[in-house]
Design an enzyme around this catalytic site. Structure first.
Site, PDB file in Angstrom:
ATOM      1  N   THR A 111      -6.312  -3.085   7.748  1.00  0.00           N
ATOM      2  CA  THR A 111      -6.510  -4.618   7.343  1.00  0.00           C
ATOM      3  C   THR A 111      -6.542  -5.559   8.340  1.00  0.00           C
ATOM      4  O   THR A 111      -6.596  -5.141   9.395  1.00  0.00           O
ATOM      5  CB  THR A 111      -5.529  -4.814   5.786  1.00  0.00           C
ATOM      6  OG1 THR A 111      -5.968  -6.167   5.244  1.00  0.00           O
ATOM      7  CG2 THR A 111      -4.067  -4.877   6.376  1.00  0.00           C
TER       8      THR A 111
ATOM      9  N   TYR B 172      -2.627 -12.264  -5.533  1.00  0.00           N
ATOM     10  CA  TYR B 172      -1.748 -11.693  -6.492  1.00  0.00           C
ATOM     11  C   TYR B 172      -0.230 -12.262  -6.379  1.00  0.00           C
ATOM     12  O   TYR B 172       0.594 -11.911  -7.386  1.00  0.00           O
ATOM     13  CB  TYR B 172      -1.716 -10.179  -6.410  1.00  0.00           C
ATOM     14  CG  TYR B 172      -1.133  -9.655  -5.225  1.00  0.00           C
ATOM     15  CD1 TYR B 172      -1.900  -9.349  -4.134  1.00  0.00           C
ATOM     16  CD2 TYR B 172       0.373  -9.180  -5.078  1.00  0.00           C
ATOM     17  CE1 TYR B 172      -1.328  -8.775  -3.098  1.00  0.00           C
ATOM     18  CE2 TYR B 172       1.059  -9.022  -4.200  1.00  0.00           C
ATOM     19  CZ  TYR B 172       0.208  -8.581  -3.222  1.00  0.00           C
ATOM     20  OH  TYR B 172       0.747  -8.064  -1.978  1.00  0.00           O
TER      21      TYR B 172
ATOM     22  N   GLY C 185     -13.902 -13.355   5.043  1.00  0.00           N
ATOM     23  CA  GLY C 185     -13.934 -11.601   4.816  1.00  0.00           C
ATOM     24  C   GLY C 185     -13.918 -11.105   3.170  1.00  0.00           C
ATOM     25  O   GLY C 185     -14.634 -10.529   2.754  1.00  0.00           O
TER      26      GLY C 185
ATOM     27  N   LYS D 193     -10.396  -5.345  10.446  1.00  0.00           N
ATOM     28  CA  LYS D 193     -11.528  -4.962   9.486  1.00  0.00           C
ATOM     29  C   LYS D 193     -12.775  -4.883  10.079  1.00  0.00           C
ATOM     30  O   LYS D 193     -13.404  -3.805   9.697  1.00  0.00           O
ATOM     31  CB  LYS D 193     -11.385  -5.599   8.128  1.00  0.00           C
ATOM     32  CG  LYS D 193     -10.237  -5.109   7.220  1.00  0.00           C
ATOM     33  CD  LYS D 193     -10.557  -5.925   6.021  1.00  0.00           C
ATOM     34  CE  LYS D 193      -9.840  -5.278   4.774  1.00  0.00           C
ATOM     35  NZ  LYS D 193      -9.975  -6.190   3.503  1.00  0.00           N
TER      36      LYS D 193
ATOM     37  N   GLY E 133      -5.442 -10.970  -8.335  1.00  0.00           N
ATOM     38  CA  GLY E 133      -5.765 -10.076  -7.420  1.00  0.00           C
ATOM     39  C   GLY E 133      -4.973  -8.645  -7.413  1.00  0.00           C
ATOM     40  O   GLY E 133      -5.412  -7.805  -6.416  1.00  0.00           O
TER      41      GLY E 133
ATOM     42  N   SER F  10       0.679  -1.143   0.074  1.00  0.00           N
ATOM     43  CA  SER F  10       0.068   0.036   0.006  1.00  0.00           C
ATOM     44  C   SER F  10       0.862   1.294  -0.147  1.00  0.00           C
ATOM     45  O   SER F  10       0.593   2.250  -0.736  1.00  0.00           O
ATOM     46  CB  SER F  10      -1.112  -0.066   1.202  1.00  0.00           C
ATOM     47  OG  SER F  10      -1.884  -1.169   1.021  1.00  0.00           O
TER      48      SER F  10
HETATM   49  P1  ATR Z   1     -10.310 -13.763   4.449  1.00  0.00           P
HETATM   50  O1  ATR Z   1     -10.762 -12.663   5.307  1.00  0.00           O
HETATM   51  O2  ATR Z   1      -8.810 -13.480   3.669  1.00  0.00           O
HETATM   52  O3  ATR Z   1     -11.273 -14.010   3.449  1.00  0.00           O
HETATM   53  P2  ATR Z   1     -11.098 -15.889   6.252  1.00  0.00           P
HETATM   54  O4  ATR Z   1     -12.006 -14.909   6.760  1.00  0.00           O
HETATM   55  O5  ATR Z   1     -10.001 -16.558   7.335  1.00  0.00           O
HETATM   56  O6  ATR Z   1      -9.763 -14.853   5.395  1.00  0.00           O
HETATM   57  O7  ATR Z   1     -11.416 -16.938   5.093  1.00  0.00           O
HETATM   58  C1  ATR Z   1     -10.387 -17.968   4.626  1.00  0.00           C
HETATM   59  C2  ATR Z   1     -11.310 -18.517   3.816  1.00  0.00           C
HETATM   60  O8  ATR Z   1     -10.552 -19.608   3.048  1.00  0.00           O
HETATM   61  C3  ATR Z   1     -12.608 -19.348   4.387  1.00  0.00           C
HETATM   62  O9  ATR Z   1     -13.653 -19.639   3.450  1.00  0.00           O
HETATM   63  C4  ATR Z   1     -11.940 -20.802   4.605  1.00  0.00           C
HETATM   64  O10 ATR Z   1     -13.105 -22.015   4.739  1.00  0.00           O
HETATM   65  P3  ATR Z   1     -13.570 -22.195   6.030  1.00  0.00           P
HETATM   66  O11 ATR Z   1     -14.595 -21.251   6.185  1.00  0.00           O
HETATM   67  O12 ATR Z   1     -13.953 -23.540   5.746  1.00  0.00           O
HETATM   68  O13 ATR Z   1     -12.338 -22.252   7.094  1.00  0.00           O
HETATM   69  C5  ATR Z   1     -11.192 -20.847   3.522  1.00  0.00           C
HETATM   70  N1  ATR Z   1     -10.012 -21.897   3.364  1.00  0.00           N
HETATM   71  C6  ATR Z   1      -8.904 -21.881   4.114  1.00  0.00           C
HETATM   72  N2  ATR Z   1      -8.185 -22.983   4.073  1.00  0.00           N
HETATM   73  C7  ATR Z   1      -8.832 -23.895   3.248  1.00  0.00           C
HETATM   74  C8  ATR Z   1      -8.823 -25.226   2.589  1.00  0.00           C
HETATM   75  N3  ATR Z   1      -7.630 -25.624   3.067  1.00  0.00           N
HETATM   76  N4  ATR Z   1      -9.629 -25.550   1.833  1.00  0.00           N
HETATM   77  C9  ATR Z   1     -10.695 -24.799   1.472  1.00  0.00           C
HETATM   78  N5  ATR Z   1     -10.870 -23.636   2.033  1.00  0.00           N
HETATM   79  C10 ATR Z   1     -10.135 -23.095   2.859  1.00  0.00           C
END
Ligand code: ATR
Length: 289
Positions: free
Chosen positions: A67, A228, A134, A71, A249, A23
């Site tokens: 971030t 990204y 998020g 957030k 991204g 940023s």
């Molecule tokens: P962000 O704010 O960056 O979106 P987050 O809120 O922690 O991060 O969300 C991470 C997302 O990645 C979630 O949808 C998570 O799935 P779960 O809700 O089932 O935890 C998904 N995710 C993370 N690791 C994963 C994996 N190994 N396989 C599938 N989905 C995954």
């Protein structure tokens, strides 16, 4: 960078961790390009978010980006919140004006601007979002506002997909939303655009993708990965092999910053300057790839 003097306006990012942020590069680059006397700094906020916000106010900081992990938590310290940030349930941009803090979320508009730049519209399309965290929330609001035909939310934890669906329905009652497991997406054959919002594909998971059966890509028009770095995740590479248009991204990252810059300065940056800033960011991020 501009010569810093008594009139220099200060902006910054509050996050934890903050050291890998791009940023400052984007914001200071735009200030240099436009000749605006402002500086943008990363601020590591380890735990005391409230003190950081009050400190920003006390120091006459003009605006903040927010971030991970703040957030959502930051909302309680704001005086006002913009409707789109309310719908997304998270704030990534704060303007501090007349001693008041107003929160915005520029993630959805950032992605919308990047897609538009690349000639991609969500209007009347069937869109599938992978993930329900998020980032998925912002993408879902973009879909709702873009008049998509159908929205699929696919997540490993079904309850989180359903919570996201219910949140979106609070504001967009008639939107057709279906929650699916990863096993079930292969039964759906009417997806036009798929947006990947999980952390799979990013270090340390660079050899992973949430999609393990590449037949999924056969009928798609466009895939977007909010990651990204690497420039092409496994998800994007697999899609490209099937002739699907791919978008990573970096544009979303860039345009959410451009949107924040425009809010803080109450300006519209010209397309030409926006392009110069984007190319500079791209060079910086991918110069070693
Ligand atoms: P962000 O704010 O960056 O979106 P987050 O809120 O922690 O991060 O969300 C991470 C997302 O990645 C979630 O949808 C998570 O799935 P779960 O809700 O089932 O935890 C998904 N995710 C993370 N690791 C994963 C994996 N190994 N396989 C599938 N989905 C995954």
């Amino acid at each position: 960078m501009q010569n810093i003097n008594g009139k220099t306006k200060l902006y910054g990012l509050i996050a934890n961790p903050v050291e890998h942020t791009k940023s400052p590069l984007i914001h200071n680059g735009i200030s240099d390009l436009l000749g605006i006397n402002s500086v943008y700094l990363p601020f590591l906020v380890k735990d005391s978010l409230e003190e950081a916000i009050n400190g920003a106010k006390a120091l006459n900081i003009q605006g903040l980006n927010v971030t991970i992990p703040y957030k959502q938590d930051v909302i309680k310290y704001l005086d006002e919140i913009d409707q789109e940030a309310k719908e997304i349930g998270a704030v990534n941009t704060i303007i501090i004006k007349n001693d008041k803090l107003i929160g915005y979320n520029t993630d959805a508009r950032g992605l919308a601007r990047d897609c538009k730049r690349q000639g991609v519209s969500f209007d009347n399309k069937n869109v599938c979002i992978l993930g329900a965290g998020g980032a998925a929330n912002a993408v879902a609001i973009l879909c709702a506002k873009s008049n998509v035909n159908k929205l699929y939310i696919v997540n490993r934890t079904m309850s989180k997909a359903e919570t996201l669906r219910d949140m979106i329905r609070m504001y967009y009652k008639s939107l057709d939303i279906t929650c699916l497991s990863y096993d079930d997406i292969y039964k759906i054959d009417d997806i036009d655009i798929c947006v990947q919002t999980t952390s799979l594909g990013m270090s340390p998971y660079i050899d992973r993708s949430p999609i393990d059966n590449n037949e999924f890509f056969e009928k798609l028009e466009v895939v977007v990965d909010i990651v990204y770095n690497p420039r092409q995740t496994k998800f994007l590479k697999d899609a490209a092999k099937h002739g699907v248009m791919i978008i990573n991204g970096l544009g979303m990252l860039y345009y959410q910053a451009v949107e924040a810059y425009e809010i803080w300065n109450d300006i519209v940056i010209s397309d030409q300057d926006i392009e110069i800033g984007y190319l500079a960011l791209q060079d910086n991020v991918y110069s070693c790839n």
